[in-house]
Design a protein around this motif. Structure first.
Motif, PDB file in Angstrom:
ATOM      1  N   UNK C 346      34.509  22.993  35.671  1.00 26.63           N
ATOM      2  CA  UNK C 346      33.951  22.061  36.666  1.00 26.63           C
ATOM      3  C   UNK C 346      34.932  21.843  37.806  1.00 26.63           C
ATOM      4  N   UNK C 347      36.226  21.773  37.497  1.00 25.65           N
ATOM      5  CA  UNK C 347      37.232  21.476  38.515  1.00 25.65           C
ATOM      6  C   UNK C 347      37.331  22.589  39.556  1.00 25.65           C
ATOM      7  N   UNK C 348      36.899  23.798  39.197  1.00 21.88           N
ATOM      8  CA  UNK C 348      36.937  24.910  40.141  1.00 21.88           C
ATOM      9  C   UNK C 348      35.835  24.820  41.205  1.00 21.88           C
ATOM     10  N   UNK C 349      34.767  24.080  40.887  1.00 22.74           N
ATOM     11  CA  UNK C 349      33.575  24.103  41.730  1.00 22.74           C
ATOM     12  C   UNK C 349      33.815  23.587  43.162  1.00 22.74           C
ATOM     13  N   UNK C 350      34.449  22.402  43.352  1.00 23.65           N
ATOM     14  CA  UNK C 350      34.631  21.917  44.718  1.00 23.65           C
ATOM     15  C   UNK C 350      35.383  22.917  45.597  1.00 23.65           C
ATOM     16  N   UNK C 351      36.376  23.551  45.017  1.00 25.48           N
ATOM     17  CA  UNK C 351      37.187  24.520  45.751  1.00 25.48           C
ATOM     18  C   UNK C 351      36.335  25.713  46.203  1.00 25.48           C
ATOM     19  N   UNK C 352      35.458  26.177  45.329  1.00 31.00           N
ATOM     20  CA  UNK C 352      34.601  27.329  45.671  1.00 31.00           C
ATOM     21  C   UNK C 352      33.651  26.948  46.805  1.00 31.00           C
ATOM     22  N   UNK C 353      33.087  25.743  46.726  1.00 29.65           N
ATOM     23  CA  UNK C 353      32.150  25.307  47.762  1.00 29.65           C
ATOM     24  C   UNK C 353      32.885  25.110  49.095  1.00 29.65           C
ATOM     25  N   UNK C 354      34.078  24.539  49.045  1.00 29.04           N
ATOM     26  CA  UNK C 354      34.832  24.299  50.276  1.00 29.04           C
ATOM     27  C   UNK C 354      35.325  25.571  50.936  1.00 29.04           C
ATOM     28  N   UNK C 355      35.909  26.452  50.114  1.00 31.40           N
ATOM     29  CA  UNK C 355      36.554  27.626  50.711  1.00 31.40           C
ATOM     30  C   UNK C 355      35.685  28.874  50.670  1.00 31.40           C
ATOM     31  N   UNK C 356      34.599  28.811  49.930  1.00 28.70           N
ATOM     32  CA  UNK C 356      33.672  29.937  49.905  1.00 28.70           C
ATOM     33  C   UNK C 356      33.946  30.926  48.786  1.00 28.70           C
ATOM     34  N   UNK C 357      32.870  31.588  48.361  1.00 31.54           N
ATOM     35  CA  UNK C 357      32.988  32.504  47.228  1.00 31.54           C
ATOM     36  C   UNK C 357      33.843  33.725  47.568  1.00 31.54           C
ATOM     37  N   UNK C 359      36.506  33.864  49.484  1.00 32.34           N
ATOM     38  CA  UNK C 359      37.915  33.487  49.323  1.00 32.34           C
ATOM     39  C   UNK C 359      38.267  33.472  47.829  1.00 32.34           C
ATOM     40  N   UNK C 360      37.398  32.838  47.037  1.00 31.79           N
ATOM     41  CA  UNK C 360      37.674  32.674  45.616  1.00 31.79           C
ATOM     42  C   UNK C 360      37.737  34.031  44.910  1.00 31.79           C
ATOM     43  N   UNK C 361      36.780  34.895  45.265  1.00 34.40           N
ATOM     44  CA  UNK C 361      36.719  36.194  44.590  1.00 34.40           C
ATOM     45  C   UNK C 361      37.901  37.089  44.976  1.00 34.40           C
ATOM     46  N   UNK C 362      38.637  36.664  46.003  1.00 33.72           N
ATOM     47  CA  UNK C 362      39.824  37.425  46.392  1.00 33.72           C
ATOM     48  C   UNK C 362      41.015  37.140  45.484  1.00 33.72           C
ATOM     49  N   UNK C 363      40.896  36.152  44.618  1.00 36.88           N
ATOM     50  CA  UNK C 363      41.992  35.803  43.705  1.00 36.88           C
ATOM     51  C   UNK C 363      41.638  36.316  42.321  1.00 36.88           C
ATOM     52  N   UNK C 364      42.582  36.924  41.657  1.00 35.78           N
ATOM     53  CA  UNK C 364      42.334  37.359  40.282  1.00 35.78           C
ATOM     54  C   UNK C 364      42.100  38.850  40.176  1.00 35.78           C
ATOM     55  N   UNK C 365      41.471  39.252  39.079  1.00 40.02           N
ATOM     56  CA  UNK C 365      41.222  40.672  38.842  1.00 40.02           C
ATOM     57  C   UNK C 365      39.760  40.967  39.151  1.00 40.02           C
ATOM     58  N   UNK C 366      39.357  42.194  38.881  1.00 38.62           N
ATOM     59  CA  UNK C 366      38.005  42.587  39.249  1.00 38.62           C
ATOM     60  C   UNK C 366      36.959  41.709  38.573  1.00 38.62           C
ATOM     61  N   UNK C 367      37.162  41.411  37.307  1.00 38.67           N
ATOM     62  CA  UNK C 367      36.134  40.660  36.586  1.00 38.67           C
ATOM     63  C   UNK C 367      36.577  39.250  36.181  1.00 38.67           C
ATOM     64  N   UNK C 368      37.831  38.888  36.409  1.00 38.73           N
ATOM     65  CA  UNK C 368      38.301  37.526  36.117  1.00 38.73           C
ATOM     66  C   UNK C 368      38.860  36.938  37.408  1.00 38.73           C
TER      67      UNK C 368
END
Lengths: 204, 150, 569
Positions: C346-357, C359-368
């Motif tokens: 749940x804590x990840x959700x505000x960040x995804x909405x604010x910065x966009x998917x 941006x978020x998908x640019x962090x981590x590995x291909x599937x995580x």
């Protein structure tokens, strides 16, 4: 309710929506072993002896037949190497508790289970819960219940209720696959008769 | 525990989902343990079969069905404490108090219990006496600490 | 506090809060995490309050009790802003000096700052300490800057802007699409895509739907959810409200343990404050969207955290799992569609909405994607709450952040996921922190408890320990789990006492296989994991116990004394 055709052990079986695999198999005369199932009771899914192999949408899974609802194009195998191995080990685990139980012995023969594979346990009870659930769901008396959790789980009569209800009922006795239930009752009876606060129904 | 306080607790929680667990928690908080008569009363007033009350009361380790000692010792045997020597802490406390986990001494001074994880794994091995946490517990310090309790 | 009824009013309030804060004013953040409090931070805090009063600095210096800063090993932790000077292992005796030198005099006290034990290098600021510097603290980073009991602090840090954006600039479908595109995966253990779960609940028939925060955190060795939820409750709450909007739920539940009074109070205060501001309740921010939250406390045992068991508990029944042939997203609490995610998800959700998917998908590995909170404990120098991008090599966590193994010992293994997880040997330390990579190696990440193990821990005894835990923490309903665990525990106990026999390992493997395939719930099906992973990577230790009656780690008491063990010394 609409009719669904499923396949059990290579045969087409007609089932109604909402039925479980076990019910569908029973209507077609196909036997799946059960220990904690009873037609008057809500499905329970604890003994896992009714585990079957299913194939749906290209996936193979092991599920409890007494709980899994039938669905379109379902393919069920009631026997397979995996299923038989699971049933064999489950029986061996239960025989450590109740090596003399007839129901278990019959199944043990079928699945090649060795009753001495595991060290014997002090409790005969296999915790199928038939007595507990029958008393609660059918008789609505709640005279016997589960206590504790994990490997400490047991059944226990409630002396306050047992002293009023059990003497003239005892309908759960024939449901028990082992001698555990009667032993538990005898113990409770001893407790009741030695305690002035309880009075057996029969004595009145 | 008197009937009135049990009544008050039950009246406050009646009708809420999950009220059985909440009622038992409050009685235990006030009384330190759950006497049989209290369970019977809860069963009667909440109209929950006694077998279900007993099932819940025995399902959770937190609920005590026998009286507790004046001081409660909890030893964390969670994994982090386990690898940092929780067994030595447990052995020390058992030696000093003469009781095993789940027991209370005859003078009702100490009750000993092992718990699974207190969430302060970074301080392991951890023990808790009457809610106060002691981190990096060493046998000598434990002996000194236990002497302070009457 | 006035009710806010539009986005404009929210932004006005935020401006107002910020304008009242003097940018250069020193303020002192005390870590109120469970670790620091155990180490005596309460006495440090009183000493600060006392000293400030004595010197009449009340108007000039702000004091702030915050959530966990993260570096639990070196607590009590005190951070002085605006410079973010970080003092560790602070005692009440240090307080007058800190006020005189650092708060007033703007000078750093050398002996209180972090010193790298290897290089001797000093790090005066929080962001320079290797433990913090090598992390990516998107979720936990706000902890030292926020008083969890002040919604104004959260608003000052930009809080609830994601909620405003979701409610007024996005349709529920768009919010859902964003979460799906971000590929946010559940942090509770399964790693199941949150977006797909939300979609199932959203599309499930029925008007009434529920969203639930799983804050049970029953995994031994896991303490990161408590740190995040206690330290920044509004961030979890904001995520929950956004999720409810996307799913179409108007009722939420927070399920947590009653044995953590601080967490409980912080949640209650956060809910009350959000309600007062109109961020919760009827017509949120004037959007027409209604949402309420109820807190459900439980005394919980381990199995209570299993999603279907948790839902039984909210209904007031014994927390026994039920088979998920019908998913809880379709039929959960009172048979209504119920979407459950853990605190961190749940804590990840505000960040995804604010910065966009994107941006978020640019962090981590291909599937995580995104970052992951880790509770780092065991035989490692720097224990504490750690946050790193998914894909970070385990080696970096153990050495770069954790500072390596103390007392000159050798790393033997890392164990993930507690009693449902597995151990990886030192040779696989370059493995990335990734849901799939770890699961494939037999050590699923679980909720994020990472236990570092050195050469003194016996892996056979560790597997026994986990089964002993589960023997008392499973519900005991189904045969494969209850009886399987009972027998596996008996055999492993025998082995650790030097009474292992030929054939024991094969028997254990067969039991593990059946338990894994036939048990009713995820707890039972995962119960054999620690045994299977330790057998896979440390078979020689099992064989030493059985064949030579020897414990290579010299940890099994009955064996250390035997001839075999002595030869090894």
């Amino acid at each position: 309710m609409s009719e669904i055709i499923i396949q059990i052990d290579g045969r087409d079986v007609a089932a109604r929506e909402g039925m479980t695999i076990l019910e569908a198999a029973q209507t077609a005369g196909i036997t799946i072993p059960t220990l904690c199932h009873h037609e008057k009771l809500e499905p329970y899914g604890a003994c896992r002896i009714c585990t079957v192999e299913i194939e749906n949408r290209g996936r193979t899974r092991l599920v409890a037949a007494c709980l899994y609802p039938v669905e379109k194009d379902l393919v069920v195998r009631t026997r397979s190497e995996k299923v038989d191995r699971i049933r064999k080990v489950i029986l061996e685990l239960l025989l450590a508790h109740a090596p003399e139980a007839t129901e278990l012995q019959v199944l043990a023969k079928e699945y090649g289970a060795d009753k001495d594979r595991f060290e014997k346990e002090s409790s005969f009870c296999i915790l199928c819960g038939l007595c507990v659930r029958y008393c609660a769901e059918v008789k609505k008396k709640h005279a016997v219940g589960f206590v504790d959790r994990g490997t400490g789980r047991e059944i226990s009569f409630i002396p306050e209720i047992a002293s009023r209800e059990c003497w003239n009922c005892k309908e759960c006795f024939p449901l028990c696959p082992t001698e555990a239930l009667q032993a538990a009752y005898v113990l409770t009876e001893a407790l009741i008769s030695s305690s002035p606060s309880f009075k057996l129904e029969a004595e009145e | 525990m008197d009937n009135d306080s049990i009544d008050q607790i039950i009246d406050k929680q009646r009708g809420k989902p999950g009220s059985l667990i909440q009622v038992l928690m409050e009685i235990q908080d006030k009384n330190q343990w759950l006497p049989r008569e209290a369970l019977e009363k809860v069963s009667e007033k909440l109209e929950v079969p006694l077998s279900r009350v007993l099932r819940i009361a025995t399902f959770y380790k937190t609920f005590k069905l026998i009286p507790e000692g004046r001081h409660k010792i909890h030893i964390c045997t969670g994994t982090a404490c386990h690898v940092r020597g929780a067994q030595r802490v447990l052995d020390t406390v058992q030696d000093l108090t003469g009781i095993k986990p789940g027991e209370t001494d005859p003078d009702l001074k100490f009750s000993l219990e092992t718990v699974n994880c207190l969430g302060c794994c970074t301080l392991g091995p951890v023990l808790e006496i009457d809610g106060k946490t002691f981190g990096k517990a060493a046998p000598a310090e434990i002996a000194d600490e236990l002497k302070k309790y009457e | 506090m006035a009710r806010i009824s539009s986005v404009a009013e929210l932004e006005e309030l935020r401006k107002d809060i910020l304008s009242k804060r003097e940018p250069g004013k020193p303020w002192i953040a005390f870590c109120g995490g469970i670790g620091c409090l155990c180490l005596g931070n309460d006495r440090v805090i009183s000493a600060f309050a006392e000293e400030i009063r004595k010197q009449s600095l009340e108007a000039k210096v702000g004091l702030r009790m915050t959530g966990c800063h993260g570096f639990c090993e070196k607590g009590p932790s005190v951070v002085i802003y605006p410079e973010e000077v970080c003092y560790l292992e602070v005692t009440p005796e240090d307080v007058p000096e800190i006020i005189a030198q650092t708060v007033v005099g703007k000078k750093v006290i050398d002996r209180l700052v972090y010193t790298d034990p290897k290089t001797g290098e000093k790090a005066a600021h929080l962001f320079e300490i290797p433990f913090y510097r090598n992390q990516t603290r998107f979720l936990i980073g706000n902890n030292p800057r926020i008083n969890p009991r002040s919604i104004d602090d959260y608003l000052a840090a930009g809080g609830y802007s994601a909620l405003a954006k979701a409610l007024f600039e996005m349709s529920p479908e768009q919010v859902l699409a964003e979460i799906k595109k971000a590929n946010l995966r559940g942090r509770g253990g399964g790693g199941f895509p949150a977006g797909l779960k939300w979609e199932t609940a959203r599309n499930a028939p029925g008007e009434e739907k529920y969203v639930i925060v799983n804050a049970h955190e029953g995994e031994p060795g896991a303490f990161m959810d408590r740190a995040l939820f206690t330290g920044n409750p509004h961030c979890v709450l904001e995520g929950l409200i956004i999720g409810a909007y996307a799913i179409g739920a108007h009722q939420g539940f927070i399920y947590t343990r009653h044995d953590n009074p601080q967490l409980r109070e912080n949640i209650d205060i956060a809910l009350a404050q959000a309600k007062e501001y109109g961020l919760l309740g009827e017509n949120i921010l004037g959007s027409g969207f209604n949402f309420n939250v109820e807190v459900h406390l439980d005394i919980g045992i381990f199995v209570s955290g299993e999603s279907s068991a948790l839902m039984r508990s909210i209904e007031g029944k014994a927390p026994e799992p039920r088979p998920k042939y019908i998913r809880t997203s379709v039929s959960g609490i009172w048979e209504k569609p119920s979407n459950l995610n853990n605190v961190e998800t749940w804590a990840n959700v505000p960040m995804i909405i604010n910065k966009g998917s994107a941006w978020y998908a640019g962090i981590g590995t291909e599937r995580s994607k995104g970052t992951k909170l880790i509770s780092l404990s065991g035989k490692v120098c720097n224990t504490g709450v750690v946050e790193v991008p998914l894909g970070t090599p385990l080696k970096e966590i153990v050495y770069g952040i954790g500072g390596g193994i103390p007392n000159g010992k050798k790393l033997k293994a890392v164990h993930f996921g507690g009693p449902m997880g597995g151990s990886l040997p030192e040779s696989l330390i370059d493995t990335p922190l990734d849901f799939d990579a770890l699961a494939k190696l037999g050590a699923p990440m679980g909720a994020g408890a990472m236990l570092v193990i050195d050469e003194d821990t016996c892996m056979v005894d560790l597997a026994r320990h986990f089964l002993e835990f589960l023997a008392g923490e499973s519900c005991g309903k189904c045969v494969p789990c209850r009886e399987g665990i009972r027998q596996m525990l008996k055999i492993l106990t025998r082995i650790t006492k030097g009474k292992g026999k030929e054939g024991d390992l094969e028997l254990l493997e067969e039991l593990a296989g059946v338990t894994r395939e036939a048990a009713l719930c995820a707890l039972g099906r995962s119960a054999p994991n620690p045994f299977l992973s330790t057998l896979k990577y440390f078979r020689d230790e099992y064989e030493a116990h059985i064949k030579e009656k020897r414990c290579p780690a010299l940890s099994c008491k009955e064996l250390s004394a035997s001839g075999g063990a002595k030869k090894n010394e």
